[in-house]
Each structure stands twice: as structure tokens, then as C-alpha cells.
Scaffold this active site. Structure first.
Site, PDB file in Angstrom:
ATOM      1  N   SER A  36       0.802  -1.313   0.018  1.00 17.47           N
ATOM      2  CA  SER A  36      -0.053   0.113   0.035  1.00 17.47           C
ATOM      3  C   SER A  36       0.828   1.144  -0.014  1.00 17.47           C
ATOM      4  CB  SER A  36      -1.008   0.064   0.995  1.00 17.47           C
ATOM      5  OG  SER A  36      -0.272  -0.140   2.315  1.00 17.47           O
ATOM      6  N   LYS A  63      -7.217   3.937   7.699  1.00 17.50           N
ATOM      7  CA  LYS A  63      -6.405   4.518   7.227  1.00 17.50           C
ATOM      8  C   LYS A  63      -6.982   6.027   7.322  1.00 17.50           C
ATOM      9  CE  LYS A  63      -3.721   1.253   4.582  1.00 17.50           C
ATOM     10  NZ  LYS A  63      -3.578   0.953   3.172  1.00 17.50           N
TER      11      LYS A  63
END
Length: 800
Positions: free
Chosen positions: A707, A750
Site C-alpha cells: 500500500s 487509514k
């Protein structure tokens, strides 16, 4: 010469035999057969051959077999000597005694197993002078030792009479020996043969027999033999005494058993001892609701218990097993509550948010109400620590009016903890599952399998594999516990597993679970949780329940933003506890408190901010980008720094404790920039003349995953172009070699981490838009999300 006196060990093997008594006493070795000066030697392992005695021996060694065969073809004479140590398999000449007996081979028999049995008769004693050959078998020059003739010696005659008498007494004390042997001994007239025959059959070590053979004087030999017979007689008398005593004790045991049986019959008539226990169990069993097979097993166990005395070791084993069967709620169920409004109210009261789980529980109740009976789902709550997964199980139990039990699986490494131990083992117990059912007193409780991802595996078994049967709706209606030794129906139990990560759960087990992801809380959710649950709990815990004061939303938000960095609320709970301790001290000292807790009060109590947003104002320089990461405690932000050094060779250096996937993402990002250097106004020669160094701070923390791909590429592009990255901008996404931006997981965590950290803009893949839309818009108010498809769009948005 007891029951083993006339049996000695064979030459080559531990073979039992009875020496053969020659029919003609004159064949005792005194006859004048010509004995050559050189003879083949035959080693005997466990016995000594005396002149005149006939022995069958089994020959196994190749050397010995060859010596026997050669001698049998010739004059049939061999020199028989004993080994000094019977354990030596292949003796040398030094392992053999010097004095032995010349023997004549009477019969040679080939056995079916390939062995050879020979019958030999001792002739005369001899002494080995010189060994003439060691191969293919031992040969030696010998000197024949003649026996002295004793006549008219009254002392010697008395010795011979004593030897006969002692031998007869020993035979009489040995019931396993026939009485005819005593008659044979009394009829032996030749003193020399008598001494040799008794010596051969005496139950003494081989060394003692060898000493007898070596004594030259016949009188001395007879005197020592008498001493050995006296010792053997004492042994036989002692053995006979012990046998008689043992027989008396055995008779006493039989008598005791007979009396015990009579006592048992009397107790049954009087109704004493364990009768009351058995009757109490039978009375409980009459009103017990359980399957037919369980009832039959119980009745069989009760019958066994009735026949046992309470003092026997197995009594407690059978009793505890039957007690366990009675305690289990076989067909006892609590009535589910189908009041949806009340169930929703309980769930909302105990936990703020978590709408998806609440909807799933209400759906289960609806189907249960319509169908009346269904197999319970196997739910698994997955999420970071401190968000209320375990406590949610208790709320679900309250909402549907079921009993609640919790089984902690963290660190479990023994399969028997799940399936139980067999009841024959000392300290055996049922498995954790049945113990919890027994504790709940209901066969349809809500059972929390806490920390299922932390089950261990070692040589004692694999508990995760044992859970496969427990957590399979198609199998758990016949769950078998090793202690119970019967099948138990677990299909009505509502199993709820909790885990922080799915990675460590084995695939077969994960396939049986209905996974429900729980994400971290937004700041607004944490404020509500603090107001509804944490603040009242801490006030009560610190004796401030009846003291009136307020903690505003702004104060709670400051504590959350500046003093915690987590997905759950455990750290927030600890910080609130610190505030309450200070307020409790002030109240105890002054007797009153200010009506509200201010922001300045928080700073005085907790100190300066642990986490602030000033760092994002100081990182506005080329080569630094902010990424979003997902850890086991929830979302977090991380910095990625890139720099170039001149006079290099185009090497890429990666530091910061990065995993393989993250390293590959960095290599992919650099390769993409090299192939598109002109598009981003980068001098292609910079890749060959400069080294690129990428570092991710907090080097002690391992980092991995795809990511950070677009963050790595943005940091490198910024360093190579000299353009800064837009401040208060974070990003997450995987990249491809062609510049595509792919979706990643953990989006809610996130996004909330970005919001907590003061980030204002986030870049991510357009395929993650659906994940953002699931988040309550009020929680991400003020946060702008850019959805991209290519790296070109990322560069255009990120670099200024």
C-alpha cells in the site's frame, strides 16, 4: 540343587537342559582311551564339563561348528574349556581357561534352524600347554591330568556319604525335581564320578565350578563341594520357608476377599456406605432430560458403580464421570427473546456504532422467530484491540436473553483443552467447550471464543484443528468429547470468535467463520463512547460518582487528538483515569471541584501534547511524502524520505526495516520513473550517475505491504525533480510497472488515522471509493479525498 539345581546354561546359548547320567559308571573318564597330544578346543560359554558327565550343547559359532565337524569325522575327541567371561561373543585364547575336560562326541544332530546340537561326555581333565592354531578353530597341545585313587581313607568315605545326604536333602526341598534323582545318587558307587556329577549340577557360578575342576586333589575337591552343598541347602530351606509364607499370605487375601463380599452383601441389606450416593444419582437421573443413548450410558455406569467398593481407585473415576453427565444441560435451553426493539435498545445502549453487527444479530433473531429452529451462525469479529469485540458478545447474549460464557483461546497449545482427556488418566477433565456448557447450565448459550487467532501449535497437538469440528454447523451437532465419551449437540450454541488478524488463522478454520470486520473509531465516535461509558465508569471507579462536574466535548477531543493514537479506546480510558485521579485528589484535599474541566486543566494533568500536527509543517521539503498504513492496532501514518547522491552508480538503497513486498514496491516505483523520465522532466542520466536512498523512519518497527507504492514513487519523484510534496497530504495505493494505481485494504482505519493526525487531503485508488462511502460523512468532515487511476494523476496532485 533346588528346582533349578539340575538345570544349567548351554554352551553357546542360554539353553536349559538336564545332564545325562551315563548308564555305565565306568565311563566316567578313567578308562584307557588313547588321547592325542593335540586337540581342537571347544569354548563353553555358561557351564563347565566334568569328567564322566554327559551334556547336550547347542553350537552356534562358525569356529566351534567346524571344530565339532572335524573332530566327529576323526577320533571324536575335543578339548572342552570354559570362557572366563560369558559375554564375549568371539573369544581369543586369552579369554579361555587353562584347564578343561577332554570330551568324546557321542552324537551330532543337525537342527532345522541351521544350528548344531552335540551330545558330549567328559573323559579326563587336561591342561593347555601350547596353542598351535587359532584358525579355522583353536588347537592346542595338552597334558592329561590323571586322578589320584583314594582307598582306605575313612575321612574321605565320610565326605562321600555327606555329599549323598546333603544332595538328597536338597532334592527333597525342591518339589519340581523328581524323587528318582535321589535314588540315582544313592546308587552311584564310584566316588570320583559322584563328585563330578554333583559338581556339574550344582547351582553355583561358572567360576566356582571351574575352581572345583582345577583342584588336583580329589579329597580337597570333595571337601570344597561339601561346603558349597551346605550353602545350597541353606538357600533351599530359606526358599521353601518364603514359599510357605507367601502361600499363607495368598490364603489370607482369598479369605479377605470372601469376607469383603459378605460385608458388601450386608451393607446392601442395611443400605450403608456408597448406597446413598448411588441412590441420589439415580434420583437426579429420573428427572433429567437427555437423549436415549446418554441415559443408557448413565445406567450402565451406575450398575458398574454399585458393584465397586468406594475404596477402589476406579470408584472416583466412574463417580466423577457420572457426575459430569448429570451436570450437563443435555436438552435444556433458554427461551430466546424476540422483542426486536428491546434487543436493539440493549445493543445500542452497550455499544456505540457497530451498525453492521447489530443488523446481523437482529436478522438472526428474525429468522429464528419465523422458523422456530435453525443452526446458529459461527460469527468472527475481526478488528484492532480495544474496540469492544469481547464485550459485544456479552451484549448480544443480553439482547437475545441467552446465557453468556467466554473461552479464552490465547496461547492454547494442547488439543485436549478442546476435546478433553480420556477419563482413565489421572486428573482427567472434559474440554473447555463442555466445561463452559456445564457452567452456563444451558445448551444454547452465546459462547465467545476469544483471541482465536492466537491459538498455538506444538508436539501436544493442534487445537485449531480440534476447533474445526466445534465450529462446523454440519458437524457440531455430534461433537465428541474424549472425557464424556459420548456425542453432544452444540448446534444451538451461538459461537462468536474474536481476532485481531485473519493471517494466523488456518484456512480450513477461517472458511467456517462468518467474518465481520470491525474498524477503529472516529474522533466523534470516541467522544460519544467517552461521554456514555468511559467517563461514568471512571467517575465511579475513583469515588466521584456523586460529585458534579462536566468534561466538555472540546476537552475530550483534545485528550483524544493530543494524547492517544489508537483505533480503540483503551488508551483514552487510561488518560481519563489519570484525569479522574487528579480530580479525586483535589476533591479529597479541598472538598470541592470546579464545575468544568478546562483545556488548561488537561495540560496541567497530562502534560504537553504527545502527538501534535506541528511535524507536518516542518516536512515541506523535496523528497518527503506521507503514507497511510494499517497495523494490528489500527491505522497510522508514516513518512517516506527519499534523497539522491551525486557521483553514484544508479544504485537504490532501502532502509527502515522494510519487508520484501515493500522493497519490491520501491524497485517498481524507480523502474517506472526511469521509463517515464522525460514525462516528469527528469534527466535520464540522473538514474545512472546518482544513487537513490529511500528511508522510512522508526527503523525499529518492521514495515511491509504494497500500500506504500504510490507514496514511495511520489517521494522519489519529488527528490529527483526537486519539487515539494503538497503539505498535509497523505496517500495510499499499490502501483504497477505501467503506472496503474491499485486498491488496498484497511481504508476506514487509514482514513480515520489521517483525520486524527490532521491530514487534510488523501489520495487513493478510484476502486477504494466504495470503502470511503461506507464511513459516516460526519467523521471525515474537512478531509478531501482524491480518487486516481494512474501515477500521472498522483504526481499532478501531489507535487507543487
Amino acid at each position: 540343587m533346588s528346582n533349578r539345581d539340575f538345570f544349567t546354561a548351554g554352551a553357546e546359548d542360554d539353553m536349559e537342559f538336564m545332564p545325562i547320567i551315563p548308564l555305565n559308571e565306568e565311563s566316567d573318564g578313567t578308562n584307557d582311551q588313547l588321547i592325542p597330544e593335540e586337540l581342537p578346543l571347544l569354548p563353553l560359554r555358561n557351564t563347565v564339563l566334568f569328567p564322566g558327565v554327559v551334556l547336550p550343547i547347542t553350537v552356534g559359532r562358525d569356529k566351534s561348528i567346524k571344530a565339532i565337524n572335524d573332530a566327529y569325522k576323526g577320533d571324536k575327541l575335543v578339548g572342552v574349556v570354559s570362557q572366563k567371561d560369558s559375554k564375549v561373543e568371539e573369544p581369543t585364547i586369552n579369554d579361555l581357561e587353562a584347564i578343561g575336560t577332554v570330551a568324546r562326541i557321542i552324537k551330532l544332530i543337525k537342527m532345522p534352524d541351521g544350528g548344531t546340537t552335540v551330545i558330549i561326555q567328559g573323559k579326563k581333565r587336561f591342561r593347555t600347554e601350547v596353542v598351535t592354531a587359532e584358525e579355522p578353530y583353536f588347537k592346542a597341545k595338552i597334558v592329561v591330568l590323571d586322578e589320584e585313587e583314594i582307598k582306605g581313607d575313612h575321612d574321605f568315605d565320610a565326605m562321600i556319604g555327606s555329599i549323598k545326604e546333603l544332595s538328597g536333602q536338597i532334592i527333597q526341598l525342591s518339589p519340581n525335581l523328581p524323587s528318582e534323582i535321589d535314588i540315582i545318587l544313592k546308587n552311584i558307587e564310584n566316588p570320583l564320578f559322584l563328585v563330578h556329577f554333583v559338581s556339574s549340577n550344582l547351582n553355583v557360578p561358572v567360576l566356582e565350578k571351574q575352581k572345583l575342576l582345577e583342584i588336583q586333589s580329589l579329597k580337597s575337591r570333595a571337601e570344597i563341594l561339601m561346603g558349597l552343598l551346605q550353602t545350597e541347602l541353606q538357600y533351599a530351606e530359606l526358599k521353601n520357608k518364603v514359599t510357605s509364607k507367601t502361600r499363607a499370605e495368598l490364603d489370607k487375601q482369598q479369605k479377605d476377599y470372601f469376607l469383603q463380599q459378605q460385608l458388601k452383601a450386608i451393607k446392601e441389606e442395611l443400605g450403608g456406605d456408597n448406597v446413598a450416593e448411588v441412590m441420589d444419582m439415580q434420583k437426579k437421573a429420573e428427572s433429567k432430560k437427555w437423549p436415549q443413548y446418554a441415559k443408557e450410558a448413565f445406567n450402565k455406569g451406575i450398575e458398574k458403580l454399585e458393584r465397586m467398593h468406594p475404596s477402589t481407585p476406579d470408584y472416583s473415576v466412574v463417580y466423577n464421570h457420572l457426575d459430569m453427565m448429570l451436570d450437563l444441560p443435555w436438552e435444556e435451553y433458554t427461551q430466546d427473546q424476540y422483542d426486536f426493539k428491546k434487543a436493539k435498545k440493549i445493543l445500542d445502549h452497550d455499544h456505540y456504532g457497530m451498525e453492521r453487527i447489530k443488523q446481523r444479530i437482529l436478522e438472526y433473531l428474525a429468522v429464528l422467530k419465523l422458523k422456530g429452529d435453525m443452526k446458529s451462525p459461527i460469527l468472527c469479529f475481526v478488528g484492532p484491540p480495544g474496540i469492544g469485540k469481547t464485550s459485544l458478545g456479552k451484549s448480544i447474549a443480553n439482547a437475545i436473553n441467552r446465557k453468556y460464557v467466554r473461552v479464552s483461546l490465547g496461547g492454547l497449545h494442547d488439543e485436549s483443552e478442546i476435546r478433553g482427556h480420556r477419563k482413565t488418566y489421572i486428573g482427567a477433565m472434559p474440554g473447555r467447550i463442555l466445561q463452559s456448557i456445564r457452567k452456563a447450565k444451558s445448551s444454547n448459550p452465546v459462547m465467545i471464543l476469544d483471541e482465536i487467532d492466537k491459538v498455538g501449535t506444538d508436539f501436544r497437538g493442534d487445537p485449531a484443528s480440534a476447533l474445526l469440528e466445534v465450529l462446523d454447523p454440519e458437524q457440531n451437532n455430534n461433537f465428541y468429547d474424549n472425557y464424556l465419551e459420548l456425542e453432544y449437540d452444540l448446534s444451538k450454541v451461538l459461537f462468536i470468535a474474536t481476532a485481531n488478524s485473519l493471517q494466523s488463522i488456518q484456512p480450513a478454520l477461517r472458511d467456517r467463520l462468518e467474518i465481520i470486520d470491525l474498524s477503529g473509531y472516529a474522533i466523534e465516535e470516541k467522544i460519544e463512547i467517552a461521554k456514555r461509558h468511559l467517563v461514568p465508569k471512571q467517575k465511579e471507579a475513583h469515588g466521584l460518582k456523586d460529585v458534579s462536574f462536566k468534561i466538555s466535548d472540546a476537552v475530550l477531543e483534545k485528550i483524544i487528538a493530543d494524547f492517544t493514537r489508537e483505533s480503540g479506546v483503551r488508551e483514552l480510558d487510561r488518560q481519563l483515569a489519570s484525569v479522574m485521579r487528579k480530580l479525586a485528589r483535589d476533591y479529597a484535599e479541598k472538598g470541592k471541584l470546579k464545575p468544568t474541566v478546562s483545556l488548561s486543566d488537561v495540560e496541567k494533568i497530562l502534560g504537553k501534547s504527545r502527538y501534535n500536527n506541528e511535524m507536518y509543517k516542518t516536512v515541506n521539503m523535496p523528497g518527503v511524502a506521507i503514507g497511510l498504513a494499517f497495523t494490528y492496532v489500527g491505522g497510522d501514518i508514516l513518512f517516506i524520505e527519499a534523497t539522491t547522491s551525486e557521483n553514484g552508480k544508479g544504485d537504490l538503497k532501502l532502509t527502515g526495516n522494510l519487508g520484501n513486498v515493500m522493497k519490491e514496491s520501491a524497485t517498481t516505483a524507480l523502474s517506472y520513473l526511469q521509463s517515464n523520465a522525460k514525462k516528469y522532466s527528469i534527466n535520464p542520466e540522473a538514474f545512472y550517475k546518482n544513487n537513490v536512498h529511500v528511508h522510512v523512519p522508526e527503523g525499529a518497527t518492521p514495515k511491509d505491504g504494497p500500500s506504500a507504492g504510490i507514496t514511495l514513487m511520489t517521494a522519489m519523484a519529488s527528490a529527483l525533480t526537486g519539487r515539494k510534496v503538497k503539505p498535509f497530504l497523505a496517500m495510499t495505493g499499490e502501483i504497477t510497472l505501467r503506472g496503474q494505481v491499485l486498491p488496498v485494504g484497511g481504508i476506514k482505519e487509514k482514513i480515520l488515522a489521517a483525520r486524527r493526525s490532521g491530514i487534510r487531503e488523501v489520495i487513493m485508488s478510484v476502486q477504494n471509493q466504495k470503502d470511503v462511502e461506507e464511513i459516516n460523512p460526519s467523521y471525515i468532515k474537512g478531509l478531501k479525498v482524491h480518487y486516481v487511476k494512474t501515477m500521472q494523476q498522483v504526481i499532478d496532485l501531489a507535487l507543487v
